[in-house]
Motif scaffolding. Sequence first.
Motif, PDB file in Angstrom:
ATOM      1  N   SER A 188      31.945  42.429  49.658  1.00  0.00           N
ATOM      2  CA  SER A 188      32.980  41.791  50.473  1.00  0.00           C
ATOM      3  C   SER A 188      32.480  41.512  51.887  1.00  0.00           C
ATOM      4  O   SER A 188      32.872  40.523  52.507  1.00  0.00           O
ATOM      5  CB  SER A 188      34.227  42.673  50.537  1.00  0.00           C
ATOM      6  OG  SER A 188      34.832  42.784  49.267  1.00  0.00           O
ATOM      7  N   GLU A 207      36.270  43.293  41.557  1.00  0.00           N
ATOM      8  CA  GLU A 207      35.638  42.018  41.882  1.00  0.00           C
ATOM      9  C   GLU A 207      36.546  41.148  42.742  1.00  0.00           C
ATOM     10  O   GLU A 207      37.735  41.001  42.484  1.00  0.00           O
ATOM     11  CB  GLU A 207      35.294  41.267  40.597  1.00  0.00           C
ATOM     12  CG  GLU A 207      34.345  40.089  40.794  1.00  0.00           C
ATOM     13  CD  GLU A 207      32.921  40.531  41.081  1.00  0.00           C
ATOM     14  OE1 GLU A 207      32.216  39.795  41.780  1.00  0.00           O
ATOM     15  OE2 GLU A 207      32.531  41.600  40.604  1.00  0.00           O
ATOM     16  N   ASN A 208      35.947  40.588  43.807  1.00  0.00           N
ATOM     17  CA  ASN A 208      36.623  39.661  44.724  1.00  0.00           C
ATOM     18  C   ASN A 208      37.711  40.315  45.562  1.00  0.00           C
ATOM     19  O   ASN A 208      38.474  39.608  46.236  1.00  0.00           O
ATOM     20  CB  ASN A 208      37.213  38.455  43.959  1.00  0.00           C
ATOM     21  CG  ASN A 208      36.143  37.657  43.244  1.00  0.00           C
ATOM     22  OD1 ASN A 208      35.042  37.465  43.761  1.00  0.00           O
ATOM     23  ND2 ASN A 208      36.455  37.191  42.044  1.00  0.00           N
TER      24      ASN A 208
END
Length: 247
Positions: free
Chosen positions: A172, A60-61
């Motif tokens: 992303s 995540e991220n």
Amino acid sequence: MTNTRSKADLFDAMGIGPVWELRKQVGAKVSTAISEPMPETVLEQATVDPGLANASISLENMSLESLREMVATCKKCGLCETRKQTVFGDGIPHAPLMVVGEGPGVDEDQTGLPFVGKSGQLLDRMLKAVGASRVNNTYIANVVKCHPPGNRNPEQAEIEQCSPYLVQQIKSNGPKVLLLVGRFAIQTLLNTKKPVGELRGVVHKVTLGGLSIPAVVTYHPAYLLRRPEEKSKAWDDLLLLKQLGFI
């Protein structure tokens, strides 16, 4: 399609001839511009397999560059033992269009870039026909990031190990629209076992976390090289993609 367009002209536009070319259709309301929004009735909702979504939590991220570095050293499946290098992506990060294919071939394994062989050249002509390009407004990736030996299809276990990378890669990038080419990309992201032919002709929605992305499906360029008679269907798919107005 109008009857003013001969099959010979169509196949010329679809790569049998010198180039792909988006030609204005006589009497048509829409050529290269969008005059009317797509009706909501063509949208079909799909959510990525929850197992894949959960597996991507640790990613995540993560930025594209960090994700690329992680993929480059991945040894989650046996494909790491035969690859020359991983094939992460190509094109313009955060572009409005993201193309997702199946897996790298021999040429891709050698260069580290997706879609650079004969099927990649055809894909480039297909994209050019609707005003898209990996050097302008398109990002390209595959479901699996390593070349399956012998150009075999990726196995389900390999797809499951690699799909979390793809999910985060899409998140992303944050594309406005997806073009899914080939049954492995389509079935993975639409979470279905239906064949490509049954999924064409409508705009799907792929939901990834907070993103809900429209997606158009079509045949893989490698399949079109083997079955050129199917190129007219792929042309219709590209026109549907163009009509969404993101490219």
